[in-house]
Design a protein around this motif. Structure first.
Motif, PDB file in Angstrom:
ATOM      1  N   THR A   1       0.795  -1.234   0.000  1.00 17.94           N
ATOM      2  CA  THR A   1       0.000   0.000   0.000  1.00 17.94           C
ATOM      3  C   THR A   1       0.829   1.288   0.000  1.00 17.94           C
ATOM      4  N   THR A   2       2.110   1.213   0.378  1.00 20.58           N
ATOM      5  CA  THR A   2       2.875   2.448   0.580  1.00 20.58           C
ATOM      6  C   THR A   2       3.364   3.128  -0.709  1.00 20.58           C
TER       7      THR A   2
ATOM      8  N   ASP B   1       8.665  -8.856  -5.226  1.00 19.18           N
ATOM      9  CA  ASP B   1       7.959 -10.090  -4.873  1.00 19.18           C
ATOM     10  C   ASP B   1       6.525  -9.990  -5.397  1.00 19.18           C
TER      11      ASP B   1
ATOM     12  N   ALA C   1      10.311  -7.531   0.899  1.00 17.86           N
ATOM     13  CA  ALA C   1       9.935  -8.404  -0.218  1.00 17.86           C
ATOM     14  C   ALA C   1       8.986  -9.463   0.371  1.00 17.86           C
TER      15      ALA C   1
HETATM   16  C1  6PG Z   1       3.966  -7.140  -0.788  1.00 21.40           C
HETATM   17  C2  6PG Z   1       5.274  -6.435  -0.648  1.00 21.40           C
HETATM   18  C3  6PG Z   1       5.749  -6.346   0.777  1.00 21.40           C
HETATM   19  C4  6PG Z   1       5.437  -4.928   1.231  1.00 21.40           C
HETATM   20  C5  6PG Z   1       5.337  -4.849   2.723  1.00 21.40           C
HETATM   21  C6  6PG Z   1       4.847  -3.491   3.189  1.00 21.40           C
HETATM   22  O1  6PG Z   1       3.674  -7.700  -1.812  1.00 21.40           O
HETATM   23  O2  6PG Z   1       3.192  -7.104   0.193  1.00 21.40           O
HETATM   24  O3  6PG Z   1       6.134  -6.319  -1.638  1.00 21.40           O
HETATM   25  O4  6PG Z   1       7.055  -6.687   1.061  1.00 21.40           O
HETATM   26  O5  6PG Z   1       6.387  -4.017   0.749  1.00 21.40           O
HETATM   27  O6  6PG Z   1       4.406  -5.826   3.139  1.00 21.40           O
HETATM   28  O7  6PG Z   1       3.538  -3.332   2.733  1.00 21.40           O
HETATM   29  P1  6PG Z   1       2.695  -2.034   2.953  1.00 21.40           P
HETATM   30  O8  6PG Z   1       3.366  -0.946   2.167  1.00 21.40           O
HETATM   31  O9  6PG Z   1       1.327  -2.364   2.436  1.00 21.40           O
HETATM   32  O10 6PG Z   1       2.728  -1.765   4.442  1.00 21.40           O
END
Ligand code: 6PG
Length: 223
Positions: free
Chosen positions: A42-43, A67, A138
């Motif tokens: 989401t970020t 990923d 990831a």
């Molecule tokens: C995924 C990501 C994962 C993500 C983190 C943070 O597919 O979920 O690549 O590693 O960067 O979970 O996720 P948020 O930005 O949603 O907090």
């Protein structure tokens, strides 16, 4: 680890998008092409929005996810879908997408073909990573079934990964592939993740997988 705090999220997204764009230009200048690897989740959406309008020779850029969740692009959980909607459009529509997903029941069924497609675009020039409050990055989740393999120095490019916190099965770049990137940026927001990244510094990567890439990374943080 280099820690960079910002007064607010908008300033962070702008500054980091600028930095990524200039690192991509530098790589294209030096070797005629560049590889950018980005997270889902989401970020990073606002950075994708800014980057998609940036003036650089996107036809020389290969974009791949860090990923992917093993779901088709019709799922709102698909990171590839997020990339197509937010990054690979406008000017960045000229970039080449290197897939981390192919239609099959399990990631194991497509692992070798996907890894072959990725290999020609390594090493990564610019790596943008997210992180969860559980210190995963990831799809290197604490407690995941193949975490030890993915952290080892001779890990393959890609691994399937299953973890309780992950939801569906995942596929992920391994720690050595991430660590070999020329520029490493970790993008986090909020007090909980700030505390988590500080805690991670003192923990082994088996407990805090983000540690595997922290040494040469810049952590970008805003409330
Ligand atoms: C995924 C990501 C994962 C993500 C983190 C943070 O597919 O979920 O690549 O590693 O960067 O979970 O996720 P948020 O930005 O949603 O907090």
């Amino acid at each position: 680890m280099n820690f960079q705090g910002y007064p607010d999220r908008e300033m962070m997204m702008r500054a980091l998008a600028d930095q990524i764009a200039s690192e991509l230009r530098e790589a294209i200048g030096a070797k005629g092409r560049a590889t950018l690897s980005v997270p889902g989740g989401t970020t990073p959406g606002p950075i994708f929005d800014i980057l998609s309008g940036v003036d650089l020779d996107w036809s020389k850029v290969a974009v791949m996810l860090n990923d992917e969740r093993w779901v088709g692009e019709d799922s709102p959980r698909s990171n590839t879908r997020l990339l197509r909607e937010r990054l690979l459009r406008d000017r960045a529509g000229d970039a080449a997408l290197v897939p981390l997903y192919a239609d099959a029941a399990r990631p194991e069924d497509r692992m070798d073909a996907l890894a072959e497609g990725i290999a020609v675009h390594l090493p990564i020039d610019v790596l943008l990573l997210g992180m969860g409050a559980d210190m995963h990055t990831a799809s290197l989740f604490p407690g995941a079934d193949r975490l030890a393999e993915a952290l080892s120095d001779d890990a393959p490019i890609l691994l399937p990964m299953r973890a309780e916190a992950a939801g569906e099965p995942r596929i992920t770049l391994s720690a050595p592939v991430l660590r070999d990137a020329m520029h490493i940026h970790i993008l986090i927001t909020g007090a909980e993740k700030r505390a988590a990244i500080k805690r991670a510094e003192a923990l082994p990567p088996e407990e805090a997988p983000v540690c595997a890439v922290l040494a040469n990374a810049t952590v970008h943080w805003a409330e």
